[in-house]
Structure formats: structure tokens, C-alpha cells
Design an enzyme around this catalytic site. Structure first.
Site, PDB file in Angstrom:
ATOM      1  CB  CYS A 170      49.108  45.039  43.963  1.00  0.00           C
ATOM      2  SG  CYS A 170      50.825  44.489  43.925  1.00  0.00           S
TER       3      CYS A 170
ATOM      4  CD  GLU B 140      52.215  37.128  44.998  1.00  0.00           C
ATOM      5  OE1 GLU B 140      51.942  38.187  45.611  1.00  0.00           O
ATOM      6  OE2 GLU B 140      52.676  36.124  45.565  1.00  0.00           O
TER       7      GLU B 140
END
Length: 510
Positions: A274, A240
Site C-alpha cells: 500500500c 488501513e
């Protein structure tokens, strides 16, 4: 290939990024202690994995209750160690954990139940997939959401019957210590949840210690190194990685809703997300109505030390290095012609604070729209059409999240389907991170694989295919040895039946 640690015996000393005050410290692990932690987890996993899914879910519901009872402690720790505003500590680090635990406690039996496979050709046989724990899962977690991202992975791995070795960020090890204690007090076997502390070399030692699966959350650059280590060892992994989320404000957008969403989506957690809005693409027809209002809203954001006050919107950046990165990206943009509509400077005093910033007159040659910022900065670009907005949205090498604002549901979905991102939200931002039933993962260089969702839970298991005879009285198969010439005509007729225009339809899977 073996890994040696750069530092064998030292401590991580944690100071608040908001005021510099000492918060706590932990010992840095050695190669030997990392291997011991993995060994302990491996020894403890068989008993945990042998429990029924329902029994594991009952333990995890007790974890949920323990976290709920210790909400204030978790929020206070997040404010001191990570500088999080208390509202964000409560929502991002506690509520998201409670929701994930609730969803998978209710759904794990269904998700991990054996899955039958309808047989198209081999009608005399039956197949199904069973899901079994992988063994020991290594989770290398980031500092921006140490509970939500770190222990979200921990919880899912435990639901799946694995043991876990967690390597938290060197900036937030105290959160890991706290939650590990609460998990064990709730009934998770102590051996099945290990924590190792240190810098990147400790993470490398963890991968090198014989784990069965790796889940990494962090930067693209580090993720490539982790993925390479996993590939060399043939360890399955989920990566990720970074994001550069565009928000497309179309000419028919509800501007009030878009304003609130962009404000939160660009500045929550001081932009250290993010999925933060890092490129704001505003249609020229609403640009002049939208951008000045956004600037006024950004100017009103309250920045400060969340450990001293609950009336704080933005906390600090995590460290001086991140502060320097943000400042350098803004300086580059200004040098290339961007206009600072508000902010654009460090905030003097203790802590790593940067003023919430909006940049206009931004162009594609600026680092601020190409590199992940991870700070409280929203660069704005004017677009003249839907096509231009989509083109710019897809220009990035990253593809984690994207957002579209329009009053038309059909238009929103049409635009969303043309954007290369793991998740595209229409008229909202960030929120699917809290929806455990939805997948979280990126395209392009934003990562490999997914977390959350039914698929994410199954990914933490070995998928084993079982095929058995549904017609047990058959003594042999037509295609076994010995090959006999007399069988060739029969085989030809069978193939014609299966794949010709006649009875082949009868053999289609139901």
C-alpha cells in the site's frame, strides 16, 4: 441486521501463485462457527486482561523467541503460499514482527500507565485516564503481508489485554494457522487467539457477531463497506486502506540514493504494497540523468519462483485477477500515449508474473496515476518546479505515504510538511512500516485511525476517565442545589477572577 454466509461448508484450497502447485487447504467457517469463535474469545479474555501488563509482556517475549526459532519455517511458508522472495519473507514477515514484539514488550507498561490530567478549573478535584482492554478485537487482514499486517495487529491487541479473532485473507490462511500455533505454543491462551477463514461474507459475519473493535486492512472499496457495518453497530474501528504514494526526486537529490530507493520502493513485494511508489515525479533538471539509469536497474531485476531459488528479487502477483488489473492499467496508459520504457507485459509460463515496468510520458488522465495499481509498475512524470511536484503529489484522493528526495534536510522537511499523507519520508522509502514506535495511518481515503505507535496501542483500549475529590472535607459545592440569591454576587466575583485580567492566571493548568 444479521449476516448470512454465501457458502456454508467448503474449503479454501491454496495453490502457489508462482507455480500453481497445491500448498494446503482450510475449512471455510459458518455463521455458527464464527459466533462460537467470538464467544470463546470473550470467555477467555477476562483472565488474560486481568494479568498485569508485565505478565502479558513476558508471554509476548516468549512469542518472539518462538518466532525466532521458527524463522525458516515462516519464510518457507511465505515463499510457497504468497510467492515472496526469501529476503522479503525474512525481513517483512519475520523481522518486523520481532521488532514490534520487542518494542511493545519494553514500552507497554509506560504507554498504558494511567495518565494524569492537570485541572485548570476544578482545583479541588483530580483526574486521570486509565486504559482498559476493549474486550474482543476483530482483525481482518490482507494477503500482501499476512504476518506483518495481520499478526502485527494481533500482537498489539494482546499486549493491550484483548482477545483476538483474526480473519486472514482467503489467499493466505496458512500463514495465520502457522502463527496462531506458534503464539499458543509460546503461552498465549488458546481461547484468546481465534482464527476464522473464508471470503468477505465471513468477515461480515465476524463484524456482526458482537466484537468490540475492528481493525481492517484492505482496499478502499471494501474498507467503506466495513466502516459502514461498524458505524451501523457503533463499533470503533481502524481502517488501513489504499495508497498512491508519490516520490518527488528534486533537482538537488542524491541520485544514486534516490535510484536505489525508488527501485526498492516501487518493486518490493512485486509492487503489492500500500506504500509502494506508484507515482514518480522527477524534476526536469535531473530527469535525463535519472530515468535511463532507473530503467537499466529495473531491467536487471530477477523475477521468478522464490520457493525454488533464493536469488529472486520479484515474485508473482497474488492471483489472476490482480494480474489482469495491472495489465489493464498499463494498456490504458499506453493507449493514451504513455511509453513503455521497460517491461509492460505478462511473463509467459506458470504463475501470475508481470514484467517490472517503467512508463514515461505519463499524463494525469491515465488510470495508472489515479487508481491504485498494486503491481510492479512505476509511472514517471516530469515536473518543472517544487510547487508543481507538491501540487501533483496532493492531487490524489489517497494519502498514505509520500517520499521526497533532496540533499537539503530543511528543504526536504519543508516539502514534506506540505504533502497530505499520513507519513512522508525524506530520502528513504517504506521503512517506517518496521518502526513500531511510529504511527501508520492514512489521510483522505487512505483510512481512519492509526496502527503501531503509542497512540495505536492506546486505541486498542477503552480510555476511562476517573475524577475524584482532592479535598475530601468539602461538604458541598457552590453550584449545587438549592440555588440562593445571596450566592450570585459571590459567583460573579469568582467568574471575574477566573476570566478577567487579574488573578485568572493563577488558575491556569500547570
Amino acid at each position: 441486521m444479521s449476516v448470512a454466509l454465501a457458502s456454508e461448508a467448503a474449503t479454501l484450497r491454496i495453490c502457489s501463485p508462482a507455480n500453481g502447485e497445491f500448498v494446503g487447504e482450510v475449512e471455510i467457517d459458518t455463521v455458527e462457527s464464527v459466533r462460537a469463535a467470538v464467544g470463546k474469545a470473550r470467555n477467555g479474555q477476562p483472565e488474560w486482561g486481568a494479568r498485569s501488563i508485565r505478565e502479558r509482556c513476558e508471554v509476548m517475549l516468549r512469542v518472539r523467541q518462538k518466532l525466532l526459532e521458527n524463522t525458516d519455517l515462516i519464510v518457507e511458508n511465505a515463499a510457497k503460499e504468497n510467492g515472496k522472495p526469501r529476503h522479503e519473507g525474512l525481513l517483512h514477515e519475520v523481522m518486523t514482527q520481532l521488532e514490534l514484539l520487542t518494542y511493545f514488550a519494553a514500552e507497554s507498561e509506560r504507554i498504558l500507565a494511567p495518565q494524569s490530567i492537570p485541572m485548570r478549573l476544578l482545583k479541588q478535584r483530580t483526574s486521570y485516564i486509565q486504559y482498559q482492554p476493549r474486550g474482543v478485537v476483530a482483525i481482518i487482514a490482507p494477503w500482501n503481508f499476512p504476518n506483518h499486517l495481520g499478526f502485527g495487529g494481533v500482537a498489539m491487541a494482546l499486549f493491550a489485554g484483548n482477545a483476538v479473532v483474526l480473519k486472514p485473507s482467503e489467499f493466505t490462511p496458512l500463514s495465520a494457522q502457522l502463527l496462531r500455533r506458534l503464539y499458543i505454543e509460546a503461552g498465549v491462551p488458546e481461547a484468546c487467539l481465534q482464527v476464522v477463514n473464508g471470503y468477505g461474507d465471513v468477515g461480515a459475519a465476524l463484524i456482526d457477531s458482537g466484537v468490540d473493535f475492528v481493525e481492517f486492512t484492505g482496499s478502499v472499496a471494501t474498507g467503506k463497506k466495513v466502516a459502514a457495518m461498524c458505524g451501523e453497530r457503533l463499533i470503533p474501528c481502524v481502517m488501513e486502506l489504499g495508497g498512491k504514494a508519490p516520490a518527488l526526486v528534486m533537482d538537488d537529490a542524491n541520485l544514486d540514493r534516490a535510484l536505489g530507493a525508488v527501485l526498492w520502493g516501487g518493486f518490493a513485494n512485486a509492487g503489492q504494497v500500500c506504500a509502494s511508489i506508484e507515482r514518480l515525479l522527477v524534476h526536469e533538471k535531473v530527469y535525463d540523468a535519472f530515468v535511463p539509469k532507473l530503467v537499466e536497474r529495473v531491467k536487471a531485476l530477477r523475477v521468478g519462483d522464490a520457493s525454488a531459488s533464493s536469488d529472486i528479487d520479484l515474485g508473482p502477483l497474488v492471483n489472476r485477477r490482480q494480474l489482469d488489473i495491472v495489465a489493464a492499467l498499463v494498456e490504458d496508459a499506453v493507449a493514451k500515449g504513455a511509453t513503455v520504457a521497460c517491461g509492460g507485459h505478462r511473463i509467459e509460463g506458470p504463475g501470475f508474473f508481470y514484467a517490472p515496468t517503467v512508463l514515461t510520458n505519463v499524463t494525469t488522465d491515465m488510470d495508472i496515476v489515479n487508481r491504485e495499481t498494486f503491481g510492479p509498475v512505476v509511472p514517471v512524470m516530469k515536473v518543472s518546479s517544487e510547487a508543481e511536484a507538491i501540487l501533483e503529489a496532493n492531487r490524489s484522493h489517497l494519502g498514505l505515504l509520500a517520499y521526497v528526495f533532496t540533499r537539503s534536510g530543511s528543504r526536504g522537511r519543508r516539502i514534506a510538511e506540505q504533502i497530505r499523507a499520513g507519513t512522508v519520508m525524506v530520502n528513504d522509502v517504506l521503512a517506517t512500516a518496521a518502526a513500531a514506535e511510529t504511527p501508520w495511518g492514512g489521510l483522505k481515503q487512505s483510512g481512519l485511525g492509526i496502527t503501531h505507535s503509542d497512540e495505536g496501542l492506546r486505541g486498542l483500549c477503552e480510555a476511562r476517565h476517573i475524577n475524584y475529590d482532592a479535598v475530601p472535607w468539602l461538604s458541598r459545592e457552590l453550584w449545587w442545589f438549592p440555588y440562593e440569591a445571596k450566592n450570585l454576587p459571590l459567583l460573579r466575583r469568582l467568574i471575574n477572577l477566573l476570566y478577567g485580567s487579574g488573578l485568572g492566571r493563577l488558575f491556569k493548568a500547570s
